[in-house]
Design a protein around this motif. Structure first.
Motif, PDB file in Angstrom:
ATOM      1  N   ALA A 324       3.214  24.460 -10.809  1.00  0.00           N
ATOM      2  CA  ALA A 324       3.812  23.172 -10.465  1.00  0.00           C
ATOM      3  C   ALA A 324       3.643  22.866  -8.987  1.00  0.00           C
ATOM      4  CB  ALA A 324       5.293  23.176 -10.842  1.00  0.00           C
ATOM      5  N   LEU A 325       3.805  23.888  -8.135  1.00  0.00           N
ATOM      6  CA  LEU A 325       3.589  23.684  -6.703  1.00  0.00           C
ATOM      7  C   LEU A 325       2.148  23.298  -6.422  1.00  0.00           C
ATOM      8  CD1 LEU A 325       4.466  23.927  -3.716  1.00  0.00           C
ATOM      9  CD2 LEU A 325       3.949  26.369  -3.860  1.00  0.00           C
ATOM     10  N   GLY A 326       1.210  23.903  -7.153  1.00  0.00           N
ATOM     11  CA  GLY A 326      -0.203  23.622  -6.923  1.00  0.00           C
ATOM     12  C   GLY A 326      -0.608  22.205  -7.230  1.00  0.00           C
ATOM     13  N   THR A 327       0.164  21.492  -8.049  1.00  0.00           N
ATOM     14  CA  THR A 327      -0.165  20.089  -8.315  1.00  0.00           C
ATOM     15  C   THR A 327       0.016  19.217  -7.080  1.00  0.00           C
ATOM     16  OG1 THR A 327       2.083  19.569  -9.061  1.00  0.00           O
ATOM     17  CG2 THR A 327       0.514  20.347 -10.729  1.00  0.00           C
ATOM     18  N   GLY A 328       0.906  19.612  -6.184  1.00  0.00           N
ATOM     19  CA  GLY A 328       1.087  18.887  -4.930  1.00  0.00           C
ATOM     20  C   GLY A 328       1.730  17.532  -5.055  1.00  0.00           C
ATOM     21  N   PRO A 416      19.775  22.453 -27.102  1.00  0.00           N
ATOM     22  CA  PRO A 416      20.034  21.281 -26.246  1.00  0.00           C
ATOM     23  C   PRO A 416      20.358  21.648 -24.811  1.00  0.00           C
ATOM     24  CG  PRO A 416      22.048  21.904 -27.356  1.00  0.00           C
ATOM     25  CD  PRO A 416      21.041  22.969 -27.692  1.00  0.00           C
ATOM     26  N   LEU A 417      20.066  22.866 -24.352  1.00  0.00           N
ATOM     27  CA  LEU A 417      20.571  23.353 -23.077  1.00  0.00           C
ATOM     28  C   LEU A 417      19.617  23.028 -21.930  1.00  0.00           C
ATOM     29  CD1 LEU A 417      22.056  26.740 -24.311  1.00  0.00           C
ATOM     30  CD2 LEU A 417      23.234  24.581 -23.896  1.00  0.00           C
ATOM     31  N   SER A 418      19.957  23.535 -20.729  1.00  0.00           N
ATOM     32  CA  SER A 418      19.238  23.142 -19.507  1.00  0.00           C
ATOM     33  C   SER A 418      17.784  23.593 -19.503  1.00  0.00           C
ATOM     34  CB  SER A 418      19.959  23.720 -18.286  1.00  0.00           C
ATOM     35  OG  SER A 418      20.038  25.133 -18.357  1.00  0.00           O
ATOM     36  N   GLY A 419      17.450  24.665 -20.228  1.00  0.00           N
ATOM     37  CA  GLY A 419      16.049  25.065 -20.310  1.00  0.00           C
ATOM     38  C   GLY A 419      15.197  23.985 -20.951  1.00  0.00           C
ATOM     39  N   PHE A 420      15.736  23.342 -21.968  1.00  0.00           N
ATOM     40  CA  PHE A 420      15.021  22.232 -22.625  1.00  0.00           C
ATOM     41  C   PHE A 420      14.913  21.030 -21.684  1.00  0.00           C
ATOM     42  CE2 PHE A 420      15.372  18.301 -25.177  1.00  0.00           C
ATOM     43  CZ  PHE A 420      14.164  18.385 -25.861  1.00  0.00           C
ATOM     44  N   VAL A 421      15.990  20.724 -20.973  1.00  0.00           N
ATOM     45  CA  VAL A 421      15.958  19.605 -20.014  1.00  0.00           C
ATOM     46  C   VAL A 421      14.911  19.865 -18.935  1.00  0.00           C
ATOM     47  CG1 VAL A 421      17.309  18.303 -18.332  1.00  0.00           C
ATOM     48  CG2 VAL A 421      18.383  19.073 -20.452  1.00  0.00           C
ATOM     49  N   ALA A 422      14.851  21.106 -18.444  1.00  0.00           N
ATOM     50  CA  ALA A 422      13.901  21.442 -17.386  1.00  0.00           C
ATOM     51  C   ALA A 422      12.464  21.326 -17.872  1.00  0.00           C
ATOM     52  CB  ALA A 422      14.175  22.862 -16.885  1.00  0.00           C
ATOM     53  N   LYS A 423      12.183  21.875 -19.057  1.00  0.00           N
ATOM     54  CA  LYS A 423      10.810  21.810 -19.561  1.00  0.00           C
ATOM     55  C   LYS A 423      10.419  20.387 -19.924  1.00  0.00           C
ATOM     56  CE  LYS A 423       9.535  26.408 -20.977  1.00  0.00           C
ATOM     57  NZ  LYS A 423       8.861  27.239 -21.987  1.00  0.00           N
ATOM     58  N   THR A 424      11.346  19.618 -20.460  1.00  0.00           N
ATOM     59  CA  THR A 424      11.056  18.218 -20.766  1.00  0.00           C
ATOM     60  C   THR A 424      10.727  17.439 -19.496  1.00  0.00           C
ATOM     61  OG1 THR A 424      12.526  18.298 -22.685  1.00  0.00           O
ATOM     62  CG2 THR A 424      11.945  16.129 -21.844  1.00  0.00           C
ATOM     63  N   SER A 425      11.467  17.701 -18.427  1.00  0.00           N
ATOM     64  CA  SER A 425      11.193  17.038 -17.149  1.00  0.00           C
ATOM     65  C   SER A 425       9.818  17.426 -16.617  1.00  0.00           C
ATOM     66  CB  SER A 425      12.280  17.403 -16.135  1.00  0.00           C
ATOM     67  OG  SER A 425      13.552  17.014 -16.586  1.00  0.00           O
ATOM     68  N   LEU A 426       9.481  18.717 -16.739  1.00  0.00           N
ATOM     69  CA  LEU A 426       8.156  19.172 -16.295  1.00  0.00           C
ATOM     70  C   LEU A 426       7.048  18.526 -17.110  1.00  0.00           C
ATOM     71  CD1 LEU A 426       8.476  23.007 -15.531  1.00  0.00           C
ATOM     72  CD2 LEU A 426       7.512  21.260 -14.024  1.00  0.00           C
ATOM     73  N   LEU A 427       7.201  18.502 -18.411  1.00  0.00           N
ATOM     74  CA  LEU A 427       6.172  17.917 -19.265  1.00  0.00           C
ATOM     75  C   LEU A 427       6.015  16.423 -18.996  1.00  0.00           C
ATOM     76  CD1 LEU A 427       7.032  19.732 -22.620  1.00  0.00           C
ATOM     77  CD2 LEU A 427       5.173  20.265 -21.037  1.00  0.00           C
ATOM     78  N   THR A 428       7.118  15.731 -18.783  1.00  0.00           N
ATOM     79  CA  THR A 428       7.054  14.301 -18.474  1.00  0.00           C
ATOM     80  C   THR A 428       6.344  14.052 -17.154  1.00  0.00           C
ATOM     81  OG1 THR A 428       9.145  13.957 -19.659  1.00  0.00           O
ATOM     82  CG2 THR A 428       8.434  12.222 -18.153  1.00  0.00           C
ATOM     83  N   ALA A 429       6.654  14.879 -16.143  1.00  0.00           N
ATOM     84  CA  ALA A 429       5.989  14.722 -14.848  1.00  0.00           C
ATOM     85  C   ALA A 429       4.506  15.034 -14.942  1.00  0.00           C
ATOM     86  CB  ALA A 429       6.663  15.636 -13.820  1.00  0.00           C
ATOM     87  N   LEU A 430       4.131  16.018 -15.764  1.00  0.00           N
ATOM     88  CA  LEU A 430       2.719  16.358 -15.912  1.00  0.00           C
ATOM     89  C   LEU A 430       1.949  15.243 -16.605  1.00  0.00           C
ATOM     90  CD1 LEU A 430       3.033  20.120 -16.919  1.00  0.00           C
ATOM     91  CD2 LEU A 430       2.119  19.219 -14.781  1.00  0.00           C
ATOM     92  N   ILE A 451      -3.728  21.653 -19.305  1.00  0.00           N
ATOM     93  CA  ILE A 451      -3.659  23.098 -19.553  1.00  0.00           C
ATOM     94  C   ILE A 451      -2.255  23.607 -19.297  1.00  0.00           C
ATOM     95  CG2 ILE A 451      -4.522  25.355 -18.807  1.00  0.00           C
ATOM     96  CD1 ILE A 451      -7.162  23.981 -18.074  1.00  0.00           C
ATOM     97  N   LEU A 452      -1.650  23.176 -18.185  1.00  0.00           N
ATOM     98  CA  LEU A 452      -0.277  23.583 -17.887  1.00  0.00           C
ATOM     99  C   LEU A 452       0.671  23.069 -18.966  1.00  0.00           C
ATOM    100  CD1 LEU A 452       1.869  24.829 -16.093  1.00  0.00           C
ATOM    101  CD2 LEU A 452       1.790  22.786 -14.643  1.00  0.00           C
ATOM    102  N   PHE A 453       0.450  21.867 -19.423  1.00  0.00           N
ATOM    103  CA  PHE A 453       1.260  21.284 -20.503  1.00  0.00           C
ATOM    104  C   PHE A 453       1.217  22.181 -21.741  1.00  0.00           C
ATOM    105  CE2 PHE A 453       2.255  18.534 -24.015  1.00  0.00           C
ATOM    106  CZ  PHE A 453       3.143  17.590 -23.512  1.00  0.00           C
ATOM    107  N   LEU A 456       2.936  25.659 -21.183  1.00  0.00           N
ATOM    108  CA  LEU A 456       4.392  25.581 -21.217  1.00  0.00           C
ATOM    109  C   LEU A 456       4.905  25.613 -22.657  1.00  0.00           C
ATOM    110  CD1 LEU A 456       5.196  22.944 -18.436  1.00  0.00           C
ATOM    111  CD2 LEU A 456       5.726  25.373 -18.406  1.00  0.00           C
ATOM    112  N   LEU A 457       4.226  24.901 -23.531  1.00  0.00           N
ATOM    113  CA  LEU A 457       4.631  24.909 -24.939  1.00  0.00           C
ATOM    114  C   LEU A 457       4.385  26.275 -25.577  1.00  0.00           C
ATOM    115  CD1 LEU A 457       3.296  21.402 -26.077  1.00  0.00           C
ATOM    116  CD2 LEU A 457       5.634  22.037 -25.444  1.00  0.00           C
ATOM    117  N   LEU A 458       3.217  26.866 -25.296  1.00  0.00           N
ATOM    118  CA  LEU A 458       2.892  28.163 -25.884  1.00  0.00           C
ATOM    119  C   LEU A 458       3.800  29.263 -25.367  1.00  0.00           C
ATOM    120  CD1 LEU A 458      -1.020  28.028 -25.905  1.00  0.00           C
ATOM    121  CD2 LEU A 458       0.527  27.878 -27.858  1.00  0.00           C
TER     122      LEU A 458
END
Length: 552
Positions: A324-328, A416-430, A451-453, A456-458
């Motif tokens: 995620a940092l590498g995306t800049g 429904p917990l914060s791990g799902f919220v975090a990954k959903t936010s990452l996937l949306t940003a990607l 690839i990162l998308f 994350l799912l895998l």
């Protein structure tokens, strides 16, 4: 509060140092008193961190809670402690995890060997100092303080697996420290300073003939950070070391990989956010992070031990943050910061659960050193007079099963917990990344983002399968087994970390606003640089002017 009491910025370093000295003076016979002091100091550190975070949020667009000039020497000539939104966020994370780990250690591990509590506080001093320091040399100093304490904590409790993995752990970190020094020497030779703000200010003035040497020094320094961040293929030390050490120490060690991540985020966004060296090394971080996620996912699928599953979960989280940092891009960085909070708390809780779950054996006894634990005093949640003893689900097994299920949801990123919220936010940003790396809600994502998308799912699928398999083995196939002995403080430690994750879920929107402001400040570091370089020493007492003819 920060303006009225500016010395609060040094409290996260001084408080654990003074506590460690007090713990050494108490002696080895007063174990309960030392445990209480350790817990009290961890709680005080958390309160201080929360106050610093409040000041950082009130600091306007710069998010700078304050700049503390040690010995009253201005930057770049003196040691500087700087608290912005990112530093404050990391301090709060350290405070929460350390408090729960200290509570857990009170049950038994704090009495399994000498100097546990003092080493625990020295470890906190190194962690807090690394997050607050404003120059690279003192970052190295706090790195070494943190590592020196971690060597003793890792070996705490003895045992051949612990010694074997500990020697490997020490050797790898000594190599990383050597690379750290080499990188510092090269950077100092080029820049003439090790103040991070001063380097960022002068970077545009580096002549073209010296820029290659500058990049070489930064690359060597980054390798030291990447070893600590557990990037592939430099992470073979992590899983054996974390799986072999005691539960509270492993929970605390989950923070140590975040020190490497923090150092990379801080230095990379300061030095290479703009100019001729903009985005230097970003591609390496991105693809190395992707390889780390893949390695961690494979390790999760291949692991049967719960301790190794927790270790590979740390590797997956590190790879996710590095990629995620590498995306800049600020949007991805913001989602990654939220992910870091959730993943660190979840993995720390999982490390604490490892020992508790493995107590579910044929005798139901604890697997900790034989200590002078007095029975009958806060010993078990399933006492003989408890109404649920003898039922199908004793209190301890029901509590451990529920906590394990919550941990599994968090680590795998399931709703429904914060791990799902975090990954959903990452996937949306990607999905909002263009092919050139800039955000756009209508443009297709770049190939690396896809690839990162997918990874994350895998990785979430791998974590789900691995943790489900472990849950079946420990909770489902338990015929004829007695309930484990579980102390209240042990249960409270795990519940405390999981409650923090639940609070992250309930207050996801305000936390995400804070991470967006943090990411914006990181990718536009001008305010940070100006805050550090414009800080002036406080005026001290002066000699009164003696008029002519007056007695001195």
């Amino acid at each position: 509060m920060i303006e009225r009491f500016p010395h609060i910025l040094v409290a996260p370093v001084v408080l654990p140092l003074m506590t460690a000295a007090l713990l050494l003076l108490l002696g080895e016979k007063r174990k309960r008193a030392k445990s209480i002091v350790n817990i009290g100091a961890a709680l005080a550190g958390l309160l201080v961190a929360l106050e610093i975070m409040r000041g950082a949020d009130a600091g306007g667009s710069s998010g700078a809670a304050g700049v503390y000039l040690m010995s009253n020497w201005e930057a770049p000539f003196g040691i500087v402690l700087v608290a912005d939104r990112l530093s404050a966020l990391m301090l709060v994370l350290v405070g929460v995890v350390s408090l729960c780990a200290a509570l857990y250690a009170e049950a038994a591990w704090g009495r399994a060997g000498a100097y546990f509590h003092a080493l625990f506080q020295i470890q906190l001093m190194g962690l807090n100092g690394a997050f607050l320091t404003g120059d690279l040399f003192n970052l190295f100093v706090f790195f070494e303080v943190m590592l020196a304490a971690s060597y003793g904590l890792h070996l705490h409790g003895s045992g051949w697996p612990r010694v074997r993995s500990g020697l490997h752990y020490i050797a790898v970190n000594l190599l990383a420290s050597s690379l750290f020094l080499v990188g510092l020497a090269v950077l100092y030779g080029v820049m003439g300073t090790l103040s991070m703000a001063d380097i960022a200010e002068k970077l545009a003035l580096v002549p073209a003939r010296d820029r290659g040497l500058l990049h070489a020094g930064a690359a060597v320094l980054a390798v030291a950070f990447l070893i600590k961040a557990a990037i592939w293929p430099l992470n073979s030390w992590l899983v054996p070391a974390y799986a072999a050490t005691s539960a509270p120490v492993a929970a605390l060690f989950a923070l140590m990989t975040k020190v490497g991540i923090y150092a990379l985020v801080r230095s990379w966004t300061l030095f290479f956010s703009a100019g001729a060296s903009a985005q230097f090394g970003g591609t390496v971080l991105l693809y190395a992070g992707l390889a780390t996620i893949a390695f961690g996912a494979i390790g999760l699928m291949a692991s049967m031990s719960l301790g190794r599953i927790a270790g590979f979960s740390v590797i997956v989280s590190s790879g996710t943050l590095l990629a995620a940092l590498g995306t800049g891009t600020p949007a991805v960085t913001s989602a990654a910061l939220f992910y870091m909070l959730s993943a660190t708390l979840a993995v720390s809780a999982l490390f604490l659960l490892v020992e508790l779950v493995e107590r579910i054996g044929s005798d139901g006894q604890r697997r900790v050193p034989d200590l002078d634990v007095e029975p009958g005093e806060d010993t078990n949640l399933d006492e003989e007079e408890a109404p649920l003893v003898g039922q199908a689900f004793p209190v301890s097994i029901a509590l451990l099963g529920l906590a394990f299920m919550v941990c599994a949801l968090l680590v795998a990123g399931l709703p429904p917990l914060s791990g799902f919220v975090a990954k959903t936010s990452l996937l949306t940003a990607l999905l909002s990344l263009r092919g050139d790396g800039h955000a756009s809600t209508s443009a297709p994502a770049s190939s690396a983002a896809w690839i990162l998308f997918g990874l994350l799912l895998l990785s979430g699928l791998a974590a789900t399968i691995s943790l489900a398999r472990a849950g079946i083995r420990h909770f489902w196939v338990t015929g004829g087994r007695l309930p484990p002995r579980l102390k209240v403080v042990e249960a409270a430690s795990v519940i405390g970390l999981l409650l923090c994750c639940i609070l992250l879920t309930l207050y996801a929107e305000p936390v995400m606003r804070a991470t967006r402001a943090t990411a914006a400040g990181l990718h536009a570091p001008k305010a940070y640089i100006e805050a550090v370089l414009s800080a002036r020493p406080r005026p001290g007492p002066t000699r009164p002017v003696i008029e002519e003819g007056e007695a001195p």
